[in-house]
Design a protein around this motif. Sequence first.
Motif, mmCIF file in Angstrom:
data_model
loop_
_atom_site.group_PDB
_atom_site.id
_atom_site.type_symbol
_atom_site.label_atom_id
_atom_site.label_comp_id
_atom_site.label_asym_id
_atom_site.label_seq_id
_atom_site.Cartn_x
_atom_site.Cartn_y
_atom_site.Cartn_z
ATOM 1 N N CYS A 93 -10.433 8.081 2.427
ATOM 2 C CA CYS A 93 -9.002 8.390 2.342
ATOM 3 C C CYS A 93 -8.187 7.132 2.044
ATOM 4 O O CYS A 93 -8.364 6.106 2.703
ATOM 5 C CB CYS A 93 -8.534 9.001 3.652
ATOM 6 S SG CYS A 93 -6.781 9.396 3.697
ATOM 7 N N SER A 119 -3.600 14.127 5.656
ATOM 8 C CA SER A 119 -3.195 13.984 4.261
ATOM 9 C C SER A 119 -3.848 15.113 3.473
ATOM 10 O O SER A 119 -5.019 15.423 3.690
ATOM 11 C CB SER A 119 -3.658 12.651 3.680
ATOM 12 O OG SER A 119 -2.835 11.621 4.130
ATOM 13 N N HIS A 172 -5.293 6.511 2.813
ATOM 14 C CA HIS A 172 -4.366 6.155 3.880
ATOM 15 C C HIS A 172 -4.976 5.084 4.772
ATOM 16 O O HIS A 172 -4.501 3.954 4.820
ATOM 17 C CB HIS A 172 -4.003 7.401 4.714
ATOM 18 C CG HIS A 172 -3.132 7.068 5.889
ATOM 19 N ND1 HIS A 172 -3.367 7.553 7.153
ATOM 20 C CD2 HIS A 172 -2.033 6.285 5.986
ATOM 21 C CE1 HIS A 172 -2.449 7.090 7.978
ATOM 22 N NE2 HIS A 172 -1.621 6.323 7.288
ATOM 23 N N ALA A 173 -6.070 5.440 5.469
ATOM 24 C CA ALA A 173 -6.680 4.444 6.343
ATOM 25 C C ALA A 173 -8.195 4.530 6.345
ATOM 26 O O ALA A 173 -8.847 4.031 7.249
ATOM 27 C CB ALA A 173 -6.141 4.580 7.760
ATOM 28 N N GLY A 174 -8.738 5.188 5.353
ATOM 29 C CA GLY A 174 -10.177 5.101 5.183
ATOM 30 C C GLY A 174 -11.029 6.161 5.855
ATOM 31 O O GLY A 174 -12.244 6.041 5.874
ATOM 32 N N CYS A 175 -10.433 7.215 6.413
ATOM 33 C CA CYS A 175 -11.270 8.272 6.996
ATOM 34 C C CYS A 175 -12.014 9.016 5.892
ATOM 35 O O CYS A 175 -11.666 8.941 4.721
ATOM 36 C CB CYS A 175 -10.412 9.274 7.767
ATOM 37 S SG CYS A 175 -9.883 8.663 9.356
ATOM 38 N N CYS A 220 -7.596 15.411 4.843
ATOM 39 C CA CYS A 220 -8.144 14.331 5.646
ATOM 40 C C CYS A 220 -7.994 14.691 7.123
ATOM 41 O O CYS A 220 -6.902 15.026 7.576
ATOM 42 C CB CYS A 220 -7.406 13.029 5.352
ATOM 43 S SG CYS A 220 -8.054 11.683 6.339
ATOM 44 N N CYS A 276 -8.003 12.905 9.723
ATOM 45 C CA CYS A 276 -7.392 11.932 10.643
ATOM 46 C C CYS A 276 -5.897 12.134 10.799
ATOM 47 O O CYS A 276 -5.406 12.337 11.899
ATOM 48 C CB CYS A 276 -7.678 10.513 10.169
ATOM 49 S SG CYS A 276 -9.406 10.090 10.367
ATOM 50 N N HIS A 277 -5.138 12.072 9.681
ATOM 51 C CA HIS A 277 -3.691 12.242 9.802
ATOM 52 C C HIS A 277 -3.193 13.309 8.851
ATOM 53 O O HIS A 277 -2.045 13.281 8.416
ATOM 54 C CB HIS A 277 -2.968 10.920 9.565
ATOM 55 C CG HIS A 277 -3.644 9.743 10.197
ATOM 56 N ND1 HIS A 277 -4.563 8.982 9.534
ATOM 57 C CD2 HIS A 277 -3.566 9.246 11.448
ATOM 58 C CE1 HIS A 277 -5.023 8.043 10.339
ATOM 59 N NE2 HIS A 277 -4.445 8.186 11.521
#
Lengths: 606, 182
Positions: free
Chosen positions: B109, B132, B111-114, B127, B129-130
Amino acid sequence: MKTLFDWLDNRTGFRKLTREALYENVPGGSRWRYVWGSTLTFAFVIQMITGLFLLFAYSPSTQTAWESVYYIQHEMTGGWLLRGIHHFAAQAMIVLLVLHLMQVVIDGAYKAPRELNFLTGIMMLLMVLGLSLTGYLLPWDQKGYWASKVVASLAGATPVVGASIQKVIIGGSDFGHHTLTRFLAIHAGVLPGMIILLIVVHIYLVRRHGLTPRQPVRRPDVAFWPDQVLKDAVACLAVLVTILFLIVSPRLFSPDAPLGAELGAPADPSEQYSAARPEWYFLFLFQFLKYFPGDKELWGSVIIPSIVMGLVFLMPFIGKWKLGHRFNLGLLFSVLIGAAGLTYLAYAEDRQKPEFQLATKQAHASAERAVALARLRGIPESGALTLLREDPLTQGPRLFARSCASCHRFDGHDGMGALPADAASAPDLKGFGSREWLAGMVDPEHVAASNYFGGTKFKDGKMVRFVMKDVTRFDAQQKERLKKVVMAVSAEAGLKSQAGADRQEVTAIEEGRRLFADSEMRCAECHQFRKKDEDATAPDLTGFGSREWLISFISDPAHERFYGKRNDRMPSFGKEHQLTPREISLLTDWIRGEWPLAEPLASAKH
Amino acid sequence: MDSPPDSHDPDRREFFKKASAVVLGGIAAAVPIGAGVPLLLDPLGRREDAGAAVHVVNIDSLPEDGTPRKFTILASRKDAWNRYDDAPIGAVYLRRIEGGKVQALNVSCPHAGCFVDYASASRAFLCPCHNSLFHLDGTVAQKSSPSPRGMDSLEVEVRNGSEVWVKFQNFQAGHATKLARA
Ligand code: FES
């Protein structure tokens, strides 16, 4: 700025502390003999700093310890310097500890009320020795591994509790991952933590009781700052310069010597390591042990050292008696002189042992090889040991010495450089399959010598007879033709070392192939060569010396393709499972001179 | 320590001593630290080598309707001292697009790599995690998305009519533009 300091001082009282630290009274003026404590603290701080940095890159497990240290030493920026400082500062600490101890005992600085200063000091001495023992294993190289094994076994031999202590310390019944994690925890956590505590207590006590002036005091007292601080700083710098010198000094003698601390070959529990010795400052104990063989060993390993340590601990109390101080001095110097003497004996004994010299040389060679291979292709997941285990140049000589050298020789020795006791009774295989080797085989002066067929039953065989009778009478032209036959047969091997010549002299080789069948050369009477020959009685020379040929030959020389029933004493190594297929390939590749990095690296970086 | 011959003045002598003590002590302390800092900063000097294209799969194994499929990328990889052959170095979503071509998206991702999921019900990438949300083509599917950019597309090529070759690469998360990770 001033307000900030005021605020800080108000909260911490650091001004008073600094003042006390700097203006501590030095009775009788500053002296060089007071610097030892400071240099020791300095060396310890160096160890904490460099050790912490090393922790950023070290990985404690049997598959990564050597590998990560290799990476620090040979790949990371400045790693060799960092590791070198850590290594030599450790040795400097031992020397400084002894000097400090001497100064304290000679000056009588251990006497009341300074008993506790002395006791904490001796405890720190023991802990530093512990640091050294645990640190020696962490790189997980042959030298550290085998030396630590010895120490662990000695500890394990202590009656009653020994076995359990040993198991707890090495984290199991044998050395493994947990030995490294435990040693690291002790080396980088437990011992430094305890030493820091003791240093605090020690320095507090030194300050409380003051320095012990050498009597009589002739000069006025001064403050610690700046006179004594300057002397201390100079001494610390001298220690540092010595350490740096030791790191680079190997280069002064040879331009491509490794810089800094040595890193041996990766630890291998299955590989004999006759060069195992402890660090030099433990050598005297190592030597001492030799005088307590068998069931007396405990005296040398535990009882006597404990008695001596006990007496050292008691020095402050012994010192109260009338002759106590003399006794302490006597004890200290006899231990030191004894240790020096034993160390000398240990070195002297090793110098006279050719086996030890050879083992050391081999150890250096495999260490270099491991590094060269690691740099060439990176290290596989299974660890650097795999690199050596799959390397013909490393394994070939060992296998040869073990399985072949009872009859064969390699360049006159057993492959590893030693001379077997019994005379050679089969050909010397150095250069097997090459033109020179084959030329010797058809040379009347050599064929029946011990480095060819001299020691075998083929000494009176057809080949030898042919060479001795027919070849001896060859005229110059025939000799020329024979040379071409040799070239043709040798070309079958496809040796790397001869690739150039084989390529250039195609015509001569072609002609040699034709001449092979010529009745004048008589080869085809017995040998099969490049075409089917049902009546062949001697080894098939098609593909002679090639990888496939040699592997098949070593696997089963008594196969019809080779000697058949005429085979002399050579075992069928493959067929009889005396060597695994992998071992036979390694041996073959080594004899044929095929291994990665056949030319030595131009020059390894460090 | 002898003082220089011209410094008979006790103040100057005292100052000389203090200065030398500080300088010499400073040098002694600086060396071990100086030896460690380069090692600490060693990673800055190392570059991740951009991998060559690898053959991931044959185009026939991708659904005709353009549904993405996840594949592991196997390639040789260097990790400090270790060298791995055919080690998993990441994963991609591959999907058929028009003209017999293939689209490749890095699963990581922006955003932060998930690890981004494919939500088959909504035919979109989500995603975990958050949250997206991305369209099938990898573009951002929300007005205000946590992710600053769409999913990272990778160079992909169909060779010999059927072999899907992907040049796998990782990009820095958290930026609006796609920056190769060095
Ligand atoms: S990491 Fe994917 S949304 Fe935050």
